[in-house]
Design a protein around this motif. Structure first.
Motif, short mmCIF file in Angstrom:
data_model
loop_
_atom_site.label_atom_id
_atom_site.label_comp_id
_atom_site.label_asym_id
_atom_site.label_seq_id
_atom_site.Cartn_x
_atom_site.Cartn_y
_atom_site.Cartn_z
N THR A 17 0.87 -1.17 0.00
CA THR A 17 0.00 0.00 0.00
C THR A 17 0.91 1.22 0.00
N ILE A 18 0.85 1.99 -1.11
CA ILE A 18 1.77 3.11 -1.29
C ILE A 18 0.95 4.34 -1.66
N GLY A 19 1.11 5.40 -0.91
CA GLY A 19 0.43 6.65 -1.22
C GLY A 19 1.14 7.38 -2.34
N GLN A 20 0.46 8.38 -2.90
CA GLN A 20 1.07 9.19 -3.95
C GLN A 20 2.31 9.88 -3.40
N GLY A 21 3.38 9.88 -4.20
CA GLY A 21 4.62 10.52 -3.81
C GLY A 21 5.41 9.74 -2.77
N ALA A 22 5.08 8.45 -2.59
CA ALA A 22 5.74 7.63 -1.55
C ALA A 22 6.36 6.38 -2.18
N THR A 23 7.02 5.59 -1.33
CA THR A 23 7.63 4.34 -1.79
C THR A 23 7.21 3.19 -0.89
N GLY A 24 7.36 1.99 -1.42
CA GLY A 24 7.12 0.76 -0.66
C GLY A 24 8.21 -0.23 -0.99
N ILE A 25 8.48 -1.13 -0.05
CA ILE A 25 9.59 -2.07 -0.23
C ILE A 25 9.10 -3.50 -0.05
N THR A 26 9.57 -4.39 -0.92
CA THR A 26 9.32 -5.81 -0.80
C THR A 26 10.63 -6.55 -1.10
N THR A 67 12.28 -1.56 -4.42
CA THR A 67 11.63 -0.34 -3.94
C THR A 67 10.72 0.16 -5.06
N VAL A 68 9.42 0.23 -4.76
CA VAL A 68 8.43 0.72 -5.72
C VAL A 68 8.11 2.16 -5.35
N SER A 69 8.21 3.07 -6.32
CA SER A 69 7.92 4.48 -6.11
C SER A 69 6.68 4.87 -6.90
N VAL A 70 5.79 5.62 -6.25
CA VAL A 70 4.57 6.10 -6.89
C VAL A 70 4.66 7.62 -6.96
N GLY A 71 4.63 8.15 -8.16
CA GLY A 71 4.73 9.59 -8.36
C GLY A 71 3.52 10.34 -7.80
N ALA A 72 3.72 11.61 -7.52
CA ALA A 72 2.66 12.43 -6.93
C ALA A 72 1.46 12.59 -7.86
N ALA A 73 1.65 12.48 -9.17
CA ALA A 73 0.57 12.67 -10.13
C ALA A 73 -0.15 11.38 -10.50
N VAL A 74 0.27 10.24 -9.95
CA VAL A 74 -0.35 8.96 -10.28
C VAL A 74 -1.72 8.88 -9.59
N PRO A 75 -2.78 8.59 -10.37
CA PRO A 75 -4.10 8.50 -9.74
C PRO A 75 -4.16 7.32 -8.77
N PRO A 76 -4.87 7.48 -7.64
CA PRO A 76 -5.02 6.37 -6.70
C PRO A 76 -5.72 5.19 -7.38
N GLY A 77 -5.38 4.01 -6.96
CA GLY A 77 -6.02 2.82 -7.51
C GLY A 77 -5.21 1.59 -7.18
N VAL A 78 -5.67 0.47 -7.68
CA VAL A 78 -4.98 -0.81 -7.49
C VAL A 78 -4.23 -1.12 -8.78
N TYR A 79 -2.96 -1.44 -8.64
CA TYR A 79 -2.12 -1.76 -9.79
C TYR A 79 -1.63 -3.19 -9.65
N ASN A 80 -1.90 -4.01 -10.67
CA ASN A 80 -1.45 -5.39 -10.67
C ASN A 80 -0.13 -5.46 -11.43
N LEU A 81 0.95 -5.32 -10.68
CA LEU A 81 2.30 -5.32 -11.23
C LEU A 81 2.84 -6.74 -11.29
#
Length: 99
Positions: A17-26, A67-81
């Motif tokens: 779960t990553i907010g806009q402008g944030a990162t997540g790690i797996t 490290t997954v980064s989500v840009g500030a302009a990315v619309p919220p949603g679920v992404y199946n990467l």
């Protein structure tokens, strides 16, 4: 006779779960069978503004940190990467859900 060279990929955690402008790690775990060469990792199905970086990017060991980064302009949603592995023992992928 030994089994053919092979490997599998797994993730922990399998969802981020990553907010806009944030990162997540797996952590990407590589389970190897008679195979020690590098596995080149990449992130697939990422929309514009979602990026992934691997450390190391082509591990010869058993793990890599993504490290997954989500840009500030990315619309919220679920992404199946997907996390993709490319190696002489074949290509593999495993799903990663991000929201």
């Amino acid at each position: 006779m030994s089994p053919a060279p092979s490997y599998t990929l797994s993730l922990a955690p399998t969802a981020l779960t990553i907010g806009q402008g944030a990162t997540g790690i797996t952590t990407v775990t590589i389970t190897r069978t008679n195979f020690t060469a590098a596995v080149t990792l990449s992130l697939g199905n990422a929309p514009t503004g979602v990026t992934g970086s691997f450390d190391p990017a082509a591990p010869t060991g058993t793990s890599s940190t993504l490290t997954v980064s989500v840009g500030a302009a990315v619309p919220p949603g679920v992404y199946n990467l997907t996390v993709n592995g490319t190696a002489t023992a074949g290509n593999r992928s495993t799903p990663l859900r991000s929201r």
